[in-house]
Design a protein around this motif. Structure first.
Motif, short mmCIF file in Angstrom:
data_model
loop_
_atom_site.label_atom_id
_atom_site.label_comp_id
_atom_site.label_asym_id
_atom_site.label_seq_id
_atom_site.Cartn_x
_atom_site.Cartn_y
_atom_site.Cartn_z
N HIS A 1 0.89 -1.23 0.11
CA HIS A 1 -0.03 0.05 -0.04
C HIS A 1 0.92 1.26 -0.17
O HIS A 1 0.61 2.18 -0.58
N GLU A 2 1.95 1.26 0.52
CA GLU A 2 2.75 2.37 0.78
C GLU A 2 3.37 2.70 -0.60
O GLU A 2 3.51 3.70 -1.11
N ARG A 3 3.80 1.59 -1.33
CA ARG A 3 4.46 1.70 -2.66
C ARG A 3 3.42 2.14 -3.37
O ARG A 3 3.83 2.99 -4.40
N VAL A 4 2.20 1.62 -3.52
CA VAL A 4 1.10 2.31 -4.41
C VAL A 4 0.83 3.63 -4.10
O VAL A 4 0.81 4.47 -5.15
N ALA A 5 0.93 4.16 -2.83
CA ALA A 5 0.54 5.58 -2.43
C ALA A 5 1.72 6.24 -2.97
O ALA A 5 1.47 7.50 -3.41
N ALA A 6 2.84 5.76 -2.79
CA ALA A 6 4.18 6.56 -3.28
C ALA A 6 4.04 6.80 -4.98
O ALA A 6 4.19 7.79 -5.26
N LEU A 7 3.56 5.70 -5.33
CA LEU A 7 3.60 5.75 -6.96
C LEU A 7 2.70 6.68 -7.41
O LEU A 7 2.64 7.38 -8.45
#
Length: 613
Positions: free
Chosen positions: A596-602
């Motif tokens: 989720h953090e990676r998705v939010a960052a992207l």
């Protein structure tokens, strides 16, 4: 023939001879005890008396409910009467008197129902020598006795087959010594075969001599086993003791054969007792040898030896006590008692059988759990079993008399009782563990707290560290290592007790990981360990614990045994499995959060990117 080929041929010949000898001796041992299964459904007969090696009659009731039911009592025989050993001596052998003397040799004996015996009773101050003819009557039915006989024979068969299997798979002086020991000292009894051979005095006399020789060989075999277990080698000063074993065997044999003198007219009770007391001395000597050798053994092998030590401390003395009570008049003279209950004697034989199985397990397995665990469970089982035994010993025949249940109904009752005892044993064992295994209880509580910490961990590395360090500290393990999956390869992420040059990654198709989707701990076999670069000795992994679900295995953890050299037991397997279940939840949650953090960052990067015109 070249010298090398000749050496190979000699080894193959010796191996073939050893296997043939093993098969023949196994058949002999089973033929002695297995026929006693017939006694469960077809009771043997008894004259209702027991005599010692001096010919003195010390019991005239035998297995019968009262003295009036005993053929010996009804024939006028009384405690204190004495057989005329000279008049009944086996010279020549093929006579009715010799057959009768052999049928009464050494305490409790059973014969074929309806068999006659001629006994010559020595003269006393009150009456002259006279002859008595007895006719054997069937032993009264006794459900409890029949169950104990069946258990004894079953245990005897298992012990003999277990010891034979050890010789077959790893032939050597050590396993041969133990096998020869259990041929004679297994919980099975040989009353049925003795009853059959009584029809041929020569055969019975020959078997008596064979039994005495086997007893001497068994004592010597136990000492040989103690000198060599568990690695089949003798170290240093113990070699001199091993060289003396042939001379020791001759002494044992002389004492045993001296106990046969009563069939030739000589009083031999002192020798019969001495032959059994030799067994206690052998038991003490075996324990002393095992304790003396402990400094020469690795911690893991010493833990295996502890199983053998308890077998010598408890098993053989239990067997010898049963024999003393059934084959000599010692207890009658010391305590004023008659024959010891056959149910009690059978229970003592069974104890020896359980301890012999302990020894088989200690030799078979390279690593064993702490010996107190099976001892505690066996003790709990014995206490639980003693309650219905004490009740049924006096009541079962009364119940049978009033209810008249058929045999199939008794089987159903026995099955239900076995189920209840099994459930009670499970509960009582757990209670005993909580009362007496305080260290495990502390570890259980600590790892439960660790499980809660793992569930709230914020990183994969923290979970890795907790799964390695905390079980090692709580359970006193020698090593632990965690391999986490990444792109189809399991990489070592955390470890203790592993060197840098040992395995740091496993492919997904490695045989060591074959059971990872079973989702439960499984043992690491010695063969599997030898094909991978794994730690050796105490640090060798013994248990593999997968962390994952049926579709994905997040990590594999490898735990060794304890620092003391003992294996992990089933309770510890369950404890580590529960910890792995908590880790599975944590891994899934942490990876989900990371995703989720990676998705939010992207998404943030995408939102900041210039939009195309």
């Amino acid at each position: 023939m070249p010298a090398e080929d000749r050496l190979i041929a000699d080894r193959n010949g010796a191996s073939l001879f050893g296997r043939v000898a093993l098969v023949l001796l196994t058949i002999y041992a089973l033929a002695m005890v297995a026929p006693d299964f017939l006694r469960v459904v077809r009771p043997l007969g008894s004259f209702g008396l027991a005599t010692n090696g001096d010919g003195m009659i010390y019991d005239v009731q035998g297995p019968f409910a009262s003295e009036e039911d005993s053929p010996a009592w009804r024939a006028g025989l009384r405690v204190g009467d004495r057989l005329d050993l000279v008049a009944m001596r086996c010279i020549p052998v093929d006579t009715d008197l010799c057959a009768s003397a052999l049928s009464q040799l050494g305490g409790v004996n059973y014969v074929v129902p309806g068999r006659e015996a001629r006994l010559i009773i020595a003269a006393t101050g009150k009456r002259p020598a006279h002859e008595v003819t007895l006719v054997a009557e069937p032993r009264p039915d006794n459900r409890l006795f029949e169950v104990i006989v069946a258990l004894d024979i079953l245990a005897g068969v298992l012990v003999v087959l277990g010891a034979a299997w050890l010789v077959w798979t790893r032939p050597g002086a050590m396993t041969w010594g133990f096998f020869v020991y259990v041929i004679q000292f297994n919980p099975g009894q040989a009353f049925q075969i003795w009853a059959w051979t009584q029809l041929w005095p020569w055969a019975l006399l020959a078997q008596d001599f064979i039994a005495q020789a086997m007893q001497a060989a068994a004592y010597t075999g136990l000492l040989l086993f103690a000198l060599r277990a568990p690695l089949d080698r003798t170290e240093g000063r113990w070699r001199n003791v091993e060289r003396a074993l042939p001379a020791i065997f001759i002494v044992f044999l002389a004492v045993a054969l001296a106990g046969m003198g009563s069939v030739f007219g000589y009083p031999t009770e002192i020798w019969a007792r001495s032959s059994l007391f030799v067994g206690f001395a052998v038991s003490v000597a075996a324990v002393a040898i095992l304790l003396g050798r402990r400094r020469d053994l690795s911690p893991r092998d010493y833990q295996r030896i502890r199983w053998v030590i308890w077998g010598c401390v408890i098993g053989l003395p239990a067997y010898l006590l049963a024999q003393l009570s059934q084959e000599t008049s010692l207890f009658a003279e010391l305590f004023g008692l008659g024959l010891t209950s056959e149910e009690v004697a059978g229970g003592l034989y069974l104890i020896n059988g359980v301890l012999c199985l302990f020894v088989v397990e200690a030799v078979r397995r390279p690593t064993v759990v702490n010996v107190w665990i099976p001892l505690r469970r066996a003790t709990v089982f014995g206490l639980l079993l003693s309650v219905p035994v004490l009740f049924l010993h006096k009541q079962i025949e009364v119940i049978d008399e009033y209810i008249h249940m058929p045999n199939w109904a008794w089987i159903a009752v026995a099955s239900g009782l076995v189920y209840l005892i099994a459930r009670a044993h499970e509960f009582a064992t757990e209670l005993a563990n909580r009362l007496f295994d305080r260290e495990f209880i502390r570890a259980e509580r600590h790892l439960a707290t660790v499980g809660e910490t793992i569930l709230h961990a914020r990183s994969l590395a923290e979970v890795d560290r907790l799964l390695v360090d905390e079980p090692m500290r709580s359970l006193h393990l020698a090593s632990a290592a965690l391999f986490r999956e990444q792109d189809g390869v399991y990489h070592r992420r955390a470890s203790a007790g592993w060197d840098a040059d040992e395995a740091d990654a496993f492919a997904a198709d490695d045989p060591l990981l074959a059971e990872r989707f079973e989702r439960k701990p499984y043992p690491v076999g010695a063969t599997q360990a030898s094909h991978a670069r794994l730690p050796h000795d105490l640090a060798r992994p013994l248990l593999a614990v997968p962390v994952g679900n049926p579709r994905r295995c997040y990590a594999m953890i490898f735990y060794s045994g304890h620092e003391a050299g003992t294996d992990l037991d089933s309770s510890e397997h369950h404890l580590l499995g529960s910890l792995a279940h908590d880790a599975e939840i944590a891994y899934a949650q942490i990876e989900s959060e990371m995703l989720h953090e990676r998705v939010a960052a992207l998404e943030g990067q995408l939102a900041q990117a210039p939009q195309p015109s």
